[in-house]
Motif scaffolding. Structure first.
Motif, PDB file in Angstrom:
ATOM      1  N   LEU A  79     -22.115  19.055 -19.244  1.00 41.50           N
ATOM      2  CA  LEU A  79     -21.638  17.553 -18.691  1.00 41.50           C
ATOM      3  C   LEU A  79     -21.180  17.641 -17.272  1.00 41.50           C
ATOM      4  N   ASN A  80     -20.424  18.782 -16.877  1.00 42.77           N
ATOM      5  CA  ASN A  80     -19.857  19.018 -15.556  1.00 42.77           C
ATOM      6  C   ASN A  80     -21.160  18.890 -14.503  1.00 42.77           C
ATOM      7  N   ASN A  81     -22.212  19.214 -14.761  1.00 40.71           N
ATOM      8  CA  ASN A  81     -23.268  19.173 -13.642  1.00 40.71           C
ATOM      9  C   ASN A  81     -23.730  17.809 -13.348  1.00 40.71           C
ATOM     10  N   TYR A  82     -22.983  16.721 -14.296  1.00 44.53           N
ATOM     11  CA  TYR A  82     -23.353  15.369 -14.029  1.00 44.53           C
ATOM     12  C   TYR A  82     -22.258  14.544 -13.729  1.00 44.53           C
ATOM     13  N   GLU A  83     -21.911  13.864 -14.568  1.00 48.37           N
ATOM     14  CA  GLU A  83     -20.637  12.765 -14.658  1.00 48.37           C
ATOM     15  C   GLU A  83     -19.337  13.130 -15.564  1.00 48.37           C
ATOM     16  N   GLY A  84     -19.703  14.366 -16.134  1.00 53.18           N
ATOM     17  CA  GLY A  84     -18.589  14.685 -16.959  1.00 53.18           C
ATOM     18  C   GLY A  84     -18.587  13.910 -18.289  1.00 53.18           C
ATOM     19  N   SER A  85     -17.314  14.093 -19.061  1.00 54.51           N
ATOM     20  CA  SER A  85     -17.316  13.851 -20.411  1.00 54.51           C
ATOM     21  C   SER A  85     -16.990  12.160 -20.391  1.00 54.51           C
ATOM     22  N   LYS A  86     -16.391  11.577 -19.405  1.00 55.15           N
ATOM     23  CA  LYS A  86     -15.742  10.388 -19.127  1.00 55.15           C
ATOM     24  C   LYS A  86     -16.789   9.195 -19.459  1.00 55.15           C
ATOM     25  N   VAL A  87     -17.985   9.565 -19.126  1.00 56.00           N
ATOM     26  CA  VAL A  87     -19.139   8.530 -19.479  1.00 56.00           C
ATOM     27  C   VAL A  87     -19.458   8.363 -21.022  1.00 56.00           C
ATOM     28  N   PHE A  88     -18.918   9.307 -22.000  1.00 54.83           N
ATOM     29  CA  PHE A  88     -19.436   9.071 -23.309  1.00 54.83           C
ATOM     30  C   PHE A  88     -18.198   8.577 -24.178  1.00 54.83           C
ATOM     31  N   LYS A  89     -18.229   7.518 -24.912  1.00 59.09           N
ATOM     32  CA  LYS A  89     -17.664   7.057 -25.720  1.00 59.09           C
ATOM     33  C   LYS A  89     -18.236   6.964 -27.160  1.00 59.09           C
ATOM     34  N   ILE A  90     -17.072   7.390 -28.169  1.00 54.23           N
ATOM     35  CA  ILE A  90     -17.517   7.325 -29.426  1.00 54.23           C
ATOM     36  C   ILE A  90     -18.213   6.139 -29.931  1.00 54.23           C
ATOM     37  N   GLY A  91     -19.525   6.279 -30.582  1.00 49.87           N
ATOM     38  CA  GLY A  91     -20.098   5.167 -30.976  1.00 49.87           C
ATOM     39  C   GLY A  91     -21.551   4.876 -29.981  1.00 49.87           C
ATOM     40  N   SER A  92     -21.210   5.290 -28.772  1.00 50.31           N
ATOM     41  CA  SER A  92     -22.262   4.832 -27.765  1.00 50.31           C
ATOM     42  C   SER A  92     -23.924   5.602 -28.054  1.00 50.31           C
ATOM     43  N   ILE A  93     -24.748   5.045 -27.529  1.00 50.57           N
ATOM     44  CA  ILE A  93     -25.811   5.572 -27.803  1.00 50.57           C
ATOM     45  C   ILE A  93     -26.520   6.157 -26.330  1.00 50.57           C
ATOM     46  N   VAL A  94     -27.161   7.395 -26.665  1.00 49.98           N
ATOM     47  CA  VAL A  94     -27.588   8.581 -25.685  1.00 49.98           C
ATOM     48  C   VAL A  94     -29.014   8.462 -26.037  1.00 49.98           C
ATOM     49  N   ARG A  95     -29.921   8.630 -24.864  1.00 47.25           N
ATOM     50  CA  ARG A  95     -31.359   8.556 -25.011  1.00 47.25           C
ATOM     51  C   ARG A  95     -31.614  10.124 -24.893  1.00 47.25           C
ATOM     52  N   LEU A  96     -32.698  10.607 -25.725  1.00 46.42           N
ATOM     53  CA  LEU A  96     -33.035  11.961 -25.654  1.00 46.42           C
ATOM     54  C   LEU A  96     -34.150  12.035 -25.229  1.00 46.42           C
ATOM     55  N   VAL A  97     -34.563  12.670 -24.212  1.00 45.94           N
ATOM     56  CA  VAL A  97     -36.037  12.809 -23.462  1.00 45.94           C
ATOM     57  C   VAL A  97     -36.558  14.125 -23.561  1.00 45.94           C
ATOM     58  N   LYS A  98     -37.586  14.666 -23.947  1.00 46.67           N
ATOM     59  CA  LYS A  98     -38.301  15.939 -23.867  1.00 46.67           C
ATOM     60  C   LYS A  98     -38.482  16.156 -22.351  1.00 46.67           C
ATOM     61  N   GLU A  99     -38.218  17.359 -22.137  1.00 47.50           N
ATOM     62  CA  GLU A  99     -38.796  17.812 -20.732  1.00 47.50           C
ATOM     63  C   GLU A  99     -39.613  19.220 -20.929  1.00 47.50           C
ATOM     64  N   PRO A 100     -40.637  18.949 -21.384  1.00 47.66           N
ATOM     65  CA  PRO A 100     -41.626  20.217 -21.522  1.00 47.66           C
ATOM     66  C   PRO A 100     -41.962  20.929 -20.410  1.00 47.66           C
ATOM     67  N   GLU A 101     -41.859  20.355 -19.057  1.00 44.41           N
ATOM     68  CA  GLU A 101     -42.133  21.103 -17.881  1.00 44.41           C
ATOM     69  C   GLU A 101     -40.849  21.559 -17.235  1.00 44.41           C
ATOM     70  N   ASN A 102     -39.648  21.599 -17.878  1.00 44.14           N
ATOM     71  CA  ASN A 102     -38.517  22.091 -17.489  1.00 44.14           C
ATOM     72  C   ASN A 102     -38.589  23.603 -17.175  1.00 44.14           C
ATOM     73  N   ASP A 103     -38.179  24.016 -16.029  1.00 42.69           N
ATOM     74  CA  ASP A 103     -38.401  25.335 -15.319  1.00 42.69           C
ATOM     75  C   ASP A 103     -37.596  26.512 -16.236  1.00 42.69           C
ATOM     76  N   TYR A 104     -36.588  26.071 -16.996  1.00 38.01           N
ATOM     77  CA  TYR A 104     -35.443  26.992 -17.309  1.00 38.01           C
ATOM     78  C   TYR A 104     -35.703  27.001 -18.978  1.00 38.01           C
ATOM     79  N   ASP A 105     -36.156  26.056 -19.645  1.00 39.90           N
ATOM     80  CA  ASP A 105     -36.255  25.922 -21.148  1.00 39.90           C
ATOM     81  C   ASP A 105     -37.347  25.090 -21.662  1.00 39.90           C
ATOM     82  N   LEU A 106     -38.450  25.373 -22.170  1.00 40.72           N
ATOM     83  CA  LEU A 106     -39.685  24.838 -22.623  1.00 40.72           C
ATOM     84  C   LEU A 106     -39.356  23.727 -23.942  1.00 40.72           C
ATOM     85  N   GLU A 107     -38.149  24.108 -24.448  1.00 39.98           N
ATOM     86  CA  GLU A 107     -37.641  22.924 -25.464  1.00 39.98           C
ATOM     87  C   GLU A 107     -36.468  22.229 -25.031  1.00 39.98           C
ATOM     88  N   ALA A 108     -36.319  21.738 -23.623  1.00 38.02           N
ATOM     89  CA  ALA A 108     -35.314  21.104 -23.037  1.00 38.02           C
ATOM     90  C   ALA A 108     -35.279  19.813 -23.473  1.00 38.02           C
TER      91      ALA A 108
END
Length: 120
Positions: free
Chosen positions: A12-41
């Motif tokens: 979170l600290n690499n982006y906007e921190g925890s302040k953008v998250f609210k309980i009950g809010s929806i977050v989109r999950l996007v697979k990144e198979p081309e991620n240089d650090y983690d093939l299961e990112a």
């Protein structure tokens, strides 16, 4: 898909921190198979902010009782969603939504591109 899959969102600290998250809010999950650090990112995106973190994939960052990105990677589509359940300063616990819950979310938000990504 298991109806009770929970995941830890970290980095979170690499982006906007925890302040953008609210309980009950929806977050989109996007697979990144081309991620240089983690093939299961799996990136996490918030509607108005964009990328907000990643699903934890290390024994050091996965909160007890949640699943790592590697454990949920093959159980979700390329784009999926989760609902925020708990927020701390450096991580978020979210429930991964089932296919049926995602379809309901999409039906309720038909005109909203954030929710209406193609799912299998």
């Amino acid at each position: 898909m298991d109806d009770n899959m929970y995941a830890t969102i970290v980095g979170l600290n690499n982006y906007e921190g925890s302040k953008v998250f609210k309980i009950g809010s929806i977050v989109r999950l996007v697979k990144e198979p081309e991620n240089d650090y983690d093939l299961e990112a799996i990136a996490c995106e918030s509607k108005y902010v964009g990328k907000t973190g990643y699903i934890a994939n290390s024994a050091k960052t996965v909160t007890k009782g949640t699943m790592s990105a590697g454990r949920i990677y093959d159980k979700i589509d390329d784009i999926s969603f989760c609902e925020v359940k708990f927020v701390s300063n450096d991580s978020v616990i979210a429930k991964v939504l089932t296919y049926e819950q995602i379809k309901e979310l999409q039906d309720a938000n038909q005109e909203d591109d954030f929710y209406n990504s193609e799912i299998d």
